[in-house]
Design a protein around this motif. Structure first.
Motif, PDB file in Angstrom:
ATOM      1  N   LYS A  99       0.855  -1.175   0.000  1.00 54.16           N
ATOM      2  CA  LYS A  99       0.000   0.000   0.000  1.00 54.16           C
ATOM      3  C   LYS A  99       0.898   1.234   0.000  1.00 54.16           C
ATOM      4  N   TRP A 100       0.407   2.285  -0.586  1.00 51.79           N
ATOM      5  CA  TRP A 100       1.216   3.483  -0.739  1.00 51.79           C
ATOM      6  C   TRP A 100       1.665   4.021   0.608  1.00 51.79           C
ATOM      7  N   ARG A 101       0.803   3.988   1.587  1.00 53.75           N
ATOM      8  CA  ARG A 101       1.160   4.558   2.884  1.00 53.75           C
ATOM      9  C   ARG A 101       2.272   3.741   3.561  1.00 53.75           C
ATOM     10  N   ASP A 102       2.375   2.446   3.248  1.00 50.84           N
ATOM     11  CA  ASP A 102       3.430   1.626   3.833  1.00 50.84           C
ATOM     12  C   ASP A 102       4.757   1.772   3.103  1.00 50.84           C
ATOM     13  N   TRP A 103       4.730   2.293   1.882  1.00 47.90           N
ATOM     14  CA  TRP A 103       5.957   2.481   1.117  1.00 47.90           C
ATOM     15  C   TRP A 103       6.733   3.720   1.547  1.00 47.90           C
ATOM     16  N   THR A 107      10.366   2.591   3.290  1.00 46.59           N
ATOM     17  CA  THR A 107      10.974   1.398   2.690  1.00 46.59           C
ATOM     18  C   THR A 107      12.327   1.746   2.078  1.00 46.59           C
ATOM     19  N   LEU A 108      12.362   1.944   0.755  1.00 43.74           N
ATOM     20  CA  LEU A 108      13.630   2.277   0.100  1.00 43.74           C
ATOM     21  C   LEU A 108      14.156   3.626   0.544  1.00 43.74           C
ATOM     22  N   VAL A 109      13.244   4.570   0.776  1.00 42.85           N
ATOM     23  CA  VAL A 109      13.600   5.875   1.324  1.00 42.85           C
ATOM     24  C   VAL A 109      12.769   6.103   2.572  1.00 42.85           C
ATOM     25  N   ARG A 110      13.189   7.072   3.358  1.00 45.91           N
ATOM     26  CA  ARG A 110      12.452   7.397   4.581  1.00 45.91           C
ATOM     27  C   ARG A 110      11.752   8.734   4.384  1.00 45.91           C
ATOM     28  N   ALA A 111      10.449   8.670   4.306  1.00 45.10           N
ATOM     29  CA  ALA A 111       9.660   9.885   4.115  1.00 45.10           C
ATOM     30  C   ALA A 111       9.705  10.742   5.377  1.00 45.10           C
ATOM     31  N   SER A 147      -0.113  -1.054   7.809  1.00 48.11           N
ATOM     32  CA  SER A 147      -1.411  -1.726   7.704  1.00 48.11           C
ATOM     33  C   SER A 147      -1.296  -3.231   7.896  1.00 48.11           C
ATOM     34  N   PHE A 148      -0.128  -3.811   7.581  1.00 42.34           N
ATOM     35  CA  PHE A 148       0.004  -5.264   7.664  1.00 42.34           C
ATOM     36  C   PHE A 148       0.116  -5.756   9.104  1.00 42.34           C
ATOM     37  N   LEU A 149       0.225  -4.851  10.092  1.00 41.68           N
ATOM     38  CA  LEU A 149       0.265  -5.255  11.490  1.00 41.68           C
ATOM     39  C   LEU A 149      -1.123  -5.302  12.124  1.00 41.68           C
ATOM     40  N   TYR A 150      -2.140  -4.775  11.436  1.00 45.14           N
ATOM     41  CA  TYR A 150      -3.535  -4.829  11.894  1.00 45.14           C
ATOM     42  C   TYR A 150      -3.667  -4.311  13.330  1.00 45.14           C
ATOM     43  N   THR A 151      -3.139  -3.138  13.565  1.00 47.57           N
ATOM     44  CA  THR A 151      -3.199  -2.543  14.901  1.00 47.57           C
ATOM     45  C   THR A 151      -4.607  -2.056  15.214  1.00 47.57           C
ATOM     46  N   GLN A 152      -4.895  -1.977  16.509  1.00 44.57           N
ATOM     47  CA  GLN A 152      -6.207  -1.493  16.932  1.00 44.57           C
ATOM     48  C   GLN A 152      -6.358   0.007  16.712  1.00 44.57           C
ATOM     49  N   ASP A 153      -5.259   0.722  16.743  1.00 45.21           N
ATOM     50  CA  ASP A 153      -5.264   2.161  16.491  1.00 45.21           C
ATOM     51  C   ASP A 153      -4.193   2.434  15.436  1.00 45.21           C
ATOM     52  N   SER A 154      -4.613   2.768  14.240  1.00 45.10           N
ATOM     53  CA  SER A 154      -3.666   2.957  13.139  1.00 45.10           C
ATOM     54  C   SER A 154      -3.154   4.378  13.027  1.00 45.10           C
ATOM     55  N   THR A 155      -3.647   5.299  13.833  1.00 46.47           N
ATOM     56  CA  THR A 155      -3.293   6.709  13.686  1.00 46.47           C
ATOM     57  C   THR A 155      -2.082   7.048  14.551  1.00 46.47           C
ATOM     58  N   LYS A 156      -1.049   7.567  13.912  1.00 44.08           N
ATOM     59  CA  LYS A 156       0.108   8.095  14.620  1.00 44.08           C
ATOM     60  C   LYS A 156       0.040   9.618  14.732  1.00 44.08           C
ATOM     61  N   LEU A 157      -0.376  10.255  13.653  1.00 45.36           N
ATOM     62  CA  LEU A 157      -0.512  11.709  13.618  1.00 45.36           C
ATOM     63  C   LEU A 157      -1.830  12.032  12.937  1.00 45.36           C
ATOM     64  N   PRO A 158      -2.781  12.655  13.646  1.00 49.46           N
ATOM     65  CA  PRO A 158      -4.091  12.930  13.041  1.00 49.46           C
ATOM     66  C   PRO A 158      -3.958  13.831  11.814  1.00 49.46           C
ATOM     67  N   ASP A 159      -4.900  13.659  10.889  1.00 49.90           N
ATOM     68  CA  ASP A 159      -4.876  14.471   9.670  1.00 49.90           C
ATOM     69  C   ASP A 159      -5.141  15.935   9.959  1.00 49.90           C
ATOM     70  N   SER A 160      -5.846  16.219  11.036  1.00 43.21           N
ATOM     71  CA  SER A 160      -6.180  17.605  11.360  1.00 43.21           C
ATOM     72  C   SER A 160      -5.015  18.377  11.966  1.00 43.21           C
ATOM     73  N   VAL A 161      -3.944  17.667  12.357  1.00 42.27           N
ATOM     74  CA  VAL A 161      -2.797  18.316  12.992  1.00 42.27           C
ATOM     75  C   VAL A 161      -1.786  18.700  11.922  1.00 42.27           C
ATOM     76  N   PRO A 162      -1.295  19.953  11.900  1.00 44.31           N
ATOM     77  CA  PRO A 162      -0.271  20.332  10.923  1.00 44.31           C
ATOM     78  C   PRO A 162       0.994  19.518  11.129  1.00 44.31           C
ATOM     79  N   GLY A 163       1.641  19.169  10.014  1.00 40.77           N
ATOM     80  CA  GLY A 163       2.829  18.341  10.100  1.00 40.77           C
ATOM     81  C   GLY A 163       4.037  19.078  10.618  1.00 40.77           C
ATOM     82  N   THR A 164       4.222  20.321  10.207  1.00 39.58           N
ATOM     83  CA  THR A 164       5.405  21.080  10.579  1.00 39.58           C
ATOM     84  C   THR A 164       5.012  22.482  11.019  1.00 39.58           C
ATOM     85  N   TYR A 165       5.996  23.208  11.466  1.00 41.90           N
ATOM     86  CA  TYR A 165       5.783  24.605  11.850  1.00 41.90           C
ATOM     87  C   TYR A 165       5.337  25.420  10.640  1.00 41.90           C
TER      88      TYR A 165
END
Length: 511
Positions: A444-448, A451-455, A465-483
């Motif tokens: 899946k794109w989000r898992d790539w 891999t070869l590079v670190r986003a 996604s392949f770990l099937y975690t109960q909570d898949s969110t690390k950083l909510p979409d509503s939170v800005p990524g950077t300053y």
């Protein structure tokens, strides 16, 4: 009861009068406890003959309860009526208090073993990152994890393993994050282990892996607490063993064995560059000797004319074919590398440098190897050193020899056949139900993004996604990524300064 312990030189049976009234005895192994603490916090209050013991019971049946709540100063302890359970407790470092006429024995936890201090990991050194590594004591290792993962969801389940060693094994995971099926499967595989001794975490690894005959490891080992915590936050499960300075992480996939802490502590541009260099070194260590043999032996027309003439001139006096020459040099290098590891550190460093120079120069001068072969083997060895995981580097070194043999028999076709077999084997492997080549196949794109590079970290908002975690969110979409994202979202300018004492528009901080 003492017959089961035998005539051990460190077995101590200390007889004394309990409060000056009752015959009592302390039984323990002096090599497992702190005798000064026993004298200060147990013997001293229990041998007190003064009358200042308020609430002392008249019945011996209540004496253990009184001693535990009033007299001794110990954090952990319990009572036991079954005498057959006392010898195993003494072996584990428990102190046993027996009172004449009482049917209960008081077991006090006084275990203390001298261990080495927390040091920098020897096998996973980093440029930028924590300098803490596991030690042999389980409690210290768990404290390092608790220090970095201060979450109420962090669960640690400890159980003994080994009929004779009774080694404590700790299963660590995040309760509301890890897949319950994964946790149950790890527990099941550990519970079916029936052996007399577990000395190191590597013993458990060999019992629980999916394909024991595969050269590739399916369980990741690490001596870094920060790496373990990062895996737990992704939804994986960690296994620690008392007496081992390594933790096991499952499931372990192919991509994990080429990632280091530096990939994440550095900025993503540098981390991606370092990871790509590491993957290039992987290709060097696996395919370079086989490609050299196939081109020299079967397809010299693929080389430029000047280069081919230079190589044939260097090989003019070599009496062996290219495949045998490469195999001899590779075996010699492996023997030298193994000898370097087993020697003392100060001697081994000198041998690795001097040995390579002397042996390589002597082999070329004696006509046993050509200069280009020495260069190829040297680049291959350097590439294998760039692999972060030691067990994965060994797997690549093992596969290098059959690839060279196939190249010597069939040329480039043999290299292609060997590569296809390796890829098919990797696609066949699984680690605790997860495909070993995830997230490449299936992907899946989000898992790539890792891999070869670190986003960038703010792009990796979801857990794999392949770990099937109960909570898949690390950083909510509503939170800005950077300053910068936050400033643009608010519609402001990025050049705004912090307030200073001399900023007339904001006033002075001292006001």
């Amino acid at each position: 009861m003492l017959d089961r312990l035998g005539q051990s030189g460190d077995l101590v049976v200390r007889d004394f009068l309990l409060f000056g009234r009752y015959e009592a005895a302390l039984i323990f192994f002096s090599s497992l406890v702190n005798q000064e603490q026993i004298q200060e916090y147990i013997l001293k209050p229990l041998m007190d003959r003064s009358a200042g013991h308020p609430g002392m019971p008249d019945k011996l049946a209540d004496m253990s309860h009184y001693i535990w709540n009033v007299a001794v100063q110990v954090t952990q302890g319990t009572t036991e009526q079954d005498l057959s359970a006392l010898p195993p407790a003494i072996v584990k470092g428990q102190l046993i208090l027996l009172i004449e006429g009482s049917s209960e024995a008081l077991m006090l936890d006084m275990r203390q073993i001298d261990i080495r201090s927390v040091e920098q990991p020897q096998t996973e050194q980093v440029i930028r990152g924590p300098r803490e590594g596991y030690v042999e004591k389980l409690e210290n290792n768990l404290s390092l994890l608790r220090y970095r993962l201060q979450s109420t969801d962090f669960r640690i389940e400890i159980s003994p393993l080994g009929t004779r060693t009774q080694s404590r094994v700790a299963l660590c995971y995040l309760d509301n994050l890890a897949d319950p099926k994964l946790v149950a499967e790890v527990m099941r595989r550990i519970s079916i282990i029936h052996t007399d001794g577990i000395i190191d975490a590597g013993y458990i690894e060999q019992f629980i892996e999916d394909q024991p005959l595969s050269p590739f490891p399916q369980v990741q080992s690490t001596e870094r607490p920060d790496k373990t915590v990062a895996s737990l936050l992704e939804g994986r499960v960690a296994i620690l063993v008392d007496g081992s300075p390594f933790a096991l992480i499952v499931p372990a996939l192919f991509n994990q064995f080429f990632q280091t802490v530096d990939d994440y502590t550095e900025r993503f541009i540098m981390g991606s560059l370092i990871r790509m260099i590491r993957l290039i070194a992987l290709a060097f260590s696996l395919f370079f000797p086989a490609l050299y043999v196939s081109v020299i032996s079967f397809n010299p027309e693929l080389m430029p004319t000047d280069f081919a003439v230079a190589i044939s001139g260097g090989r003019a006096g070599v009496p062996f074919p290219a495949v045998l020459e490469v195999l001899i040099m590779e075996v010699s290098m492996e023997v030298l590398r193994e000898a370097t590891i087993r020697l003392p550190q100060m001697i081994g460093g000198a041998l690795s440098i001097v040995g390579v120079l002397v042996i390589g120069e002597a082999a070329v001068s004696a006509g046993l190897a050509s200069p280009i072969t020495v260069v190829i083997v040297a680049l291959t060895t350097i590439g294998s050193f760039a692999t972060p995981a030691y067990n994965t580097a060994i797997a690549l070194r093992m596969l290098r020899f059959p690839l060279v043999l196939l190249a010597g028999m069939f040329g480039l076709y043999g290299v292609m056949i060997g590569t296809i077999l390796i890829i098919n084997h990797l696609l066949f492997l699984e680690s605790f139900g997860v495909p070993f080549m995830s997230p490449y196949i299936p992907g899946k794109w989000r898992d790539w993004k890792d891999t070869l590079v670190r986003a960038p970290l703010w792009w990796m908002r979801r857990r794999p996604s392949f770990l099937y975690t109960q909570d898949s969110t690390k950083l909510p979409d509503s939170v800005p990524g950077t300053y910068i994202d936050q400033i643009l979202q608010e519609g402001g300018e990025t050049g705004e300064r912090f307030p200073t004492d001399h900023d007339p528009a904001r006033g002075s901080r001292n006001q």
